[in-house]
Scaffold this motif. Structure first.
Motif, PDB file in Angstrom:
ATOM      1  N   THR A 149       1.300  18.932  24.289  1.00 36.92           N
ATOM      2  CA  THR A 149       2.433  17.764  24.028  1.00 36.92           C
ATOM      3  C   THR A 149       2.460  17.609  22.270  1.00 36.92           C
ATOM      4  OG1 THR A 149       2.302  17.042  26.134  1.00 36.92           O
ATOM      5  CG2 THR A 149       3.411  15.565  24.276  1.00 36.92           C
ATOM      6  N   VAL A 150       1.398  17.587  21.949  1.00 37.09           N
ATOM      7  CA  VAL A 150       1.555  17.452  20.370  1.00 37.09           C
ATOM      8  C   VAL A 150       1.787  18.575  19.599  1.00 37.09           C
ATOM      9  CG1 VAL A 150      -0.381  17.022  18.595  1.00 37.09           C
ATOM     10  CG2 VAL A 150      -0.579  15.659  20.331  1.00 37.09           C
ATOM     11  N   ALA A 151       1.678  19.779  20.129  1.00 37.95           N
ATOM     12  CA  ALA A 151       1.910  21.129  19.615  1.00 37.95           C
ATOM     13  C   ALA A 151       3.596  21.135  19.739  1.00 37.95           C
ATOM     14  CB  ALA A 151       1.502  22.313  20.039  1.00 37.95           C
ATOM     15  N   THR A 152       4.126  20.612  20.950  1.00 39.32           N
ATOM     16  CA  THR A 152       5.679  20.766  21.169  1.00 39.32           C
ATOM     17  C   THR A 152       6.299  19.901  20.020  1.00 39.32           C
ATOM     18  OG1 THR A 152       5.307  21.330  23.437  1.00 39.32           O
ATOM     19  CG2 THR A 152       7.423  20.209  22.602  1.00 39.32           C
ATOM     20  N   TYR A 174       8.808  20.665  17.325  1.00 45.98           N
ATOM     21  CA  TYR A 174      10.124  19.982  17.086  1.00 45.98           C
ATOM     22  C   TYR A 174      10.162  19.432  15.757  1.00 45.98           C
ATOM     23  CZ  TYR A 174      14.060  16.724  17.682  1.00 45.98           C
ATOM     24  OH  TYR A 174      15.102  16.098  17.596  1.00 45.98           O
ATOM     25  N   GLY A 175       9.174  18.714  15.043  1.00 48.81           N
ATOM     26  CA  GLY A 175       9.366  18.243  13.743  1.00 48.81           C
ATOM     27  C   GLY A 175       9.637  19.008  12.673  1.00 48.81           C
ATOM     28  N   ASN A 176       8.894  20.299  12.751  1.00 52.40           N
ATOM     29  CA  ASN A 176       9.128  21.553  11.862  1.00 52.40           C
ATOM     30  C   ASN A 176      10.627  22.040  12.004  1.00 52.40           C
ATOM     31  OD1 ASN A 176       6.625  21.323  10.978  1.00 52.40           O
ATOM     32  ND2 ASN A 176       5.819  22.782  12.457  1.00 52.40           N
ATOM     33  N   VAL A 177      11.227  22.012  13.117  1.00 52.05           N
ATOM     34  CA  VAL A 177      12.517  22.429  13.371  1.00 52.05           C
ATOM     35  C   VAL A 177      13.525  21.592  12.812  1.00 52.05           C
ATOM     36  CG1 VAL A 177      14.417  22.803  15.180  1.00 52.05           C
ATOM     37  CG2 VAL A 177      12.122  23.947  15.573  1.00 52.05           C
TER      38      VAL A 177
END
Length: 165
Positions: free
Chosen positions: A67-70, A74-77
């Motif tokens: 979940t943290v990786a997702t 998303y933050g990077n996108v």
């Protein structure tokens, strides 16, 4: 605004996914950028770290590493999208201005003030969401914090309200 040595200015514009941020960038490009200076525009985006609940203060939960990786992905996108949009606006309105992008993780208030200091900026330009007193009290105001703490002049640009239809 004080002129930096040799006619070079470092202008920091805080950018995010909001209309207010886009308006502030557009305002900066049409009102501050001048052929009389060798301006460098630094587009700064603060990527919020994911909130983690530990359960130490009562019922809570830990987020799984997936979940943290997702959330990080998303933050990077979002950051990439914000920067691409801002760079396009710069190309469309200012052509050959030097543009540098910076994305840092952390609270926007801290990231922006630290970046201004690190870059030795001549001015910081940022939008205002125009929150009222109640919302500002609960949510805090990034622009107000930066106006009080940034180590350079701060131009807060408020987007005009659209006329009612």
């Amino acid at each position: 605004m004080a002129e930096a040595a040799g006619g070079e200015r470092k202008i920091v514009v805080a950018v995010d996914e909001s209309e207010e941020s886009t308006y502030a960038l557009t305002w900066c490009l049409t009102n501050l950028i001048s052929s009389n200076f060798k301006d460098t525009l630094f587009l700064v985006h603060a990527r919020s770290p994911p909130a983690l609940y530990t359960g130490l203060d009562g019922p809570g939960y830990m987020l799984s590493s997936d979940t943290v990786a997702t959330m990080e992905k998303y933050g990077n996108v979002v950051a990439e999208s914000v920067m691409k949009k801002a760079q396009k606006i710069c190309r469309d309105l200012a052509g050959d201005i030097r543009v540098d992008t910076r994305v840092e993780g952390g609270d926007a208030r801290d990231v922006i003030c630290q970046m201004v200091e690190r870059l030795n900026a001549d001015i910081l330009v940022m939008g205002s969401h125009g929150y009222g007193l109640i919302k500002r009290t609960f949510l805090g105001s990034v622009s107000n914090h930066c106006a009080q703490n940034a180590k350079c002049p701060v131009m807060i640009v408020k987007k005009p309200k659209s006329p009612a239809s």
